[in-house]
Each structure stands twice: as structure tokens, then as C-alpha cells.
Design a protein around this motif. Sequence first.
Motif, PDB file in Angstrom:
ATOM      1  N   VAL A  17      43.750  36.984  42.423  1.00 51.07           N
ATOM      2  CA  VAL A  17      44.901  36.088  40.871  1.00 51.07           C
ATOM      3  C   VAL A  17      43.941  35.892  40.452  1.00 51.07           C
ATOM      4  O   VAL A  17      43.741  35.770  38.830  1.00 51.07           O
ATOM      5  CB  VAL A  17      46.022  36.081  41.371  1.00 51.07           C
ATOM      6  CG1 VAL A  17      46.996  35.595  39.729  1.00 51.07           C
ATOM      7  CG2 VAL A  17      47.063  36.977  42.080  1.00 51.07           C
ATOM      8  N   GLY A  18      43.536  34.637  40.473  1.00 49.72           N
ATOM      9  CA  GLY A  18      42.139  34.399  38.898  1.00 49.72           C
ATOM     10  C   GLY A  18      41.088  35.083  39.310  1.00 49.72           C
ATOM     11  O   GLY A  18      41.227  35.064  37.812  1.00 49.72           O
ATOM     12  N   GLU A  19      40.471  35.411  39.725  1.00 49.01           N
ATOM     13  CA  GLU A  19      39.771  36.617  39.407  1.00 49.01           C
ATOM     14  C   GLU A  19      39.829  37.351  37.867  1.00 49.01           C
ATOM     15  O   GLU A  19      39.356  37.825  37.546  1.00 49.01           O
ATOM     16  CB  GLU A  19      39.445  37.529  40.505  1.00 49.01           C
ATOM     17  CG  GLU A  19      38.062  37.119  41.279  1.00 49.01           C
ATOM     18  CD  GLU A  19      37.541  37.868  42.712  1.00 49.01           C
ATOM     19  OE1 GLU A  19      38.379  38.838  42.656  1.00 49.01           O
ATOM     20  OE2 GLU A  19      36.690  37.053  43.897  1.00 49.01           O
ATOM     21  N   VAL A  20      40.987  38.477  38.426  1.00 49.09           N
ATOM     22  CA  VAL A  20      41.584  39.405  37.537  1.00 49.09           C
ATOM     23  C   VAL A  20      42.000  38.782  36.469  1.00 49.09           C
ATOM     24  O   VAL A  20      42.080  39.199  35.231  1.00 49.09           O
ATOM     25  CB  VAL A  20      42.790  40.488  37.985  1.00 49.09           C
ATOM     26  CG1 VAL A  20      43.338  40.812  36.646  1.00 49.09           C
ATOM     27  CG2 VAL A  20      42.338  40.873  39.377  1.00 49.09           C
ATOM     28  N   THR A  21      42.694  37.927  36.403  1.00 53.16           N
ATOM     29  CA  THR A  21      43.566  37.466  35.253  1.00 53.16           C
ATOM     30  C   THR A  21      42.226  36.485  34.132  1.00 53.16           C
ATOM     31  O   THR A  21      42.353  36.453  33.472  1.00 53.16           O
ATOM     32  CB  THR A  21      44.582  35.892  35.440  1.00 53.16           C
ATOM     33  OG1 THR A  21      43.741  34.560  36.350  1.00 53.16           O
ATOM     34  CG2 THR A  21      45.768  36.608  36.056  1.00 53.16           C
ATOM     35  N   ASN A  22      41.315  36.006  34.983  1.00 46.16           N
ATOM     36  CA  ASN A  22      39.914  35.065  34.255  1.00 46.16           C
ATOM     37  C   ASN A  22      39.506  36.300  33.170  1.00 46.16           C
ATOM     38  O   ASN A  22      38.970  36.300  32.328  1.00 46.16           O
ATOM     39  CB  ASN A  22      38.598  34.884  34.791  1.00 46.16           C
ATOM     40  CG  ASN A  22      39.266  33.909  35.747  1.00 46.16           C
ATOM     41  OD1 ASN A  22      40.345  32.882  35.327  1.00 46.16           O
ATOM     42  ND2 ASN A  22      38.743  32.781  36.756  1.00 46.16           N
ATOM     43  N   VAL A  23      39.286  38.491  34.035  1.00 43.55           N
ATOM     44  CA  VAL A  23      38.938  39.468  33.222  1.00 43.55           C
ATOM     45  C   VAL A  23      39.664  39.562  32.108  1.00 43.55           C
ATOM     46  O   VAL A  23      39.428  39.918  30.481  1.00 43.55           O
ATOM     47  CB  VAL A  23      38.786  40.393  34.142  1.00 43.55           C
ATOM     48  CG1 VAL A  23      38.691  41.937  33.323  1.00 43.55           C
ATOM     49  CG2 VAL A  23      37.604  40.076  35.164  1.00 43.55           C
TER      50      VAL A  23
END
Length: 274
Positions: free
Chosen positions: A202-208
Motif C-alpha cells: 500500500v505504501g509503495e503504490v500510494t507513494n507512486v
Amino acid sequence: MDETEDLSQYPLELTGAGVPMVRFQKVAKRYGSLTVLEHLDLDVAGGEMVTIIGPSGSRKSTVLRALMTLERINEGVIYVDGKPLTHMEKDGKLVPASQKHLRSMRSKIGMCFQHFNLFPHMTALENCMEGPVHVLGIPRQEARERSEELLEMVGMADKRDQHPSRLSGGQQQRVAIARALAMRPKVMLFDEVTSALDPQGVGEVTNVIRRLVSEHNLTMLMVTHQMNFARNNADRVCFFFGGRIEDQGPPEELFANPLRKRTQQFLSTVKEAV
């Protein structure tokens, strides 16, 4: 589509100052006697980030699927970049769109789903190159360079030669975002793209997606249950209930002072929003 609807009430195209990138005009979607979108009117400006929230069953994803022409609407017209998407002009009148028209207009729109839908037999790089080469007709070297840049942008350059089975869920979703961007869309749609991921993913994708919001002039619509993301990153939040917009506004206003009772009830039950 309802062939009896009077389409003369809709413009052949949108012109003048302030034309929205996306317009839903009196859009209805039904399955028999069940109405899932009720005469939806929604404008999204160029470069605007709109998040759509609401309880399960409020037909949030139907909005994106209609915009991606995965769902056939029964009434109304959807416009993208000033041109009708669901219809086309013929002899000075609007008529239901042909498949050729839909394919042409659909190229303006990119979509990422909850499930990544990557081609399992292709590497991350090949997944990103496939559409530009075979759909847009871009030379392979140009497509490769563009795809490598996008994989770098989403933090996946070091995984470009890996197949999806060797990637985590968050990594696959980042490749899926790069693949959608490789088609050079004007509008990006995100349908619950973090709901199948673990907290790290979740963190990886929301950062993108945050990077897309802050660094790129893309128009974006995102269906999400991530209230913190909606609150901190959207230009506007739309609360859906029963197939229509119940409440909408800038996130700081909608979350702090929702106007509608249903919005208040929904936000009070979403632990993350408290």
C-alpha cells in the motif's frame, strides 16, 4: 443505450473556456429494473485529482468502468477532452459510438485495477512495451526507452527483466501503473488499486500515485477506501451513495464538515478517517 433518448439535448462537442477533461452528463446505468447510476452529472477539470469514496455497493467502480467503456450506459453522454466518448457525431447528430470510435477515444484513458492483470509470460519491461508497440504503433526502441523511464519513475527499474510471478503485489501494481502510463493517457483511473496489498505494498503504490499528483499534469479519478490518501492528496472528494453523488468538496471541507447526514455516518464508521 436507450435508443429512444433524445440526444439533441447534448452538444456534439464541448467548446469554450473551461472545458472539463471529463464530463458525465445525465449518465444513467441500469441492469433491468435496477438503477446503479442515477443521472450522474460530474465534471473533472484537466489536471484535477478526484477521489471517489463511499460504502460497498454504492457503485463507485461503475463510474470508472463506464468511463473506460467497460460498462455500456443507458442514458446520457460521457465526454473526454471535449469529445463525446460514448457517442459520436454523424450527419450533424449524436449517435451511439462505433467500436472504432470507442477504440480511438479509449486511447486517451489509462486504468489500473485492484488485480494487476499483467501478462504473466512477459517481463515487466515487455508488459510496458506491448501496448505502445502493438496499439500505438510506436517504434520498439522508442517504446523501450519510454518504458524504462516509467519503470524508473515507479521504482521498478531494477526489476524490469523479472516476470510478474517473481514480483510482490506492490511491485506488480507499480508495473501496472507504468504500463498504463506508457500509453500516454490524458486521464488515469485507479480502481481500489491498494485493496489487495499488504501494508508495505500500500505504501509503495500510494507513494507512486502521490508523485503523479505532484509532478505530472494528469487528470485522475480514484476509487479508494484509503481515507487518509483521499484527505491528503485529492483536489476533490466525491461521496457516492446509491449510485449518485451524495456529497462532494475539497477534502479539508468534506472530512471536517460533511454537509449530508449519510456522509457524516459513513465517515464516522471509517476508523482511518477519525
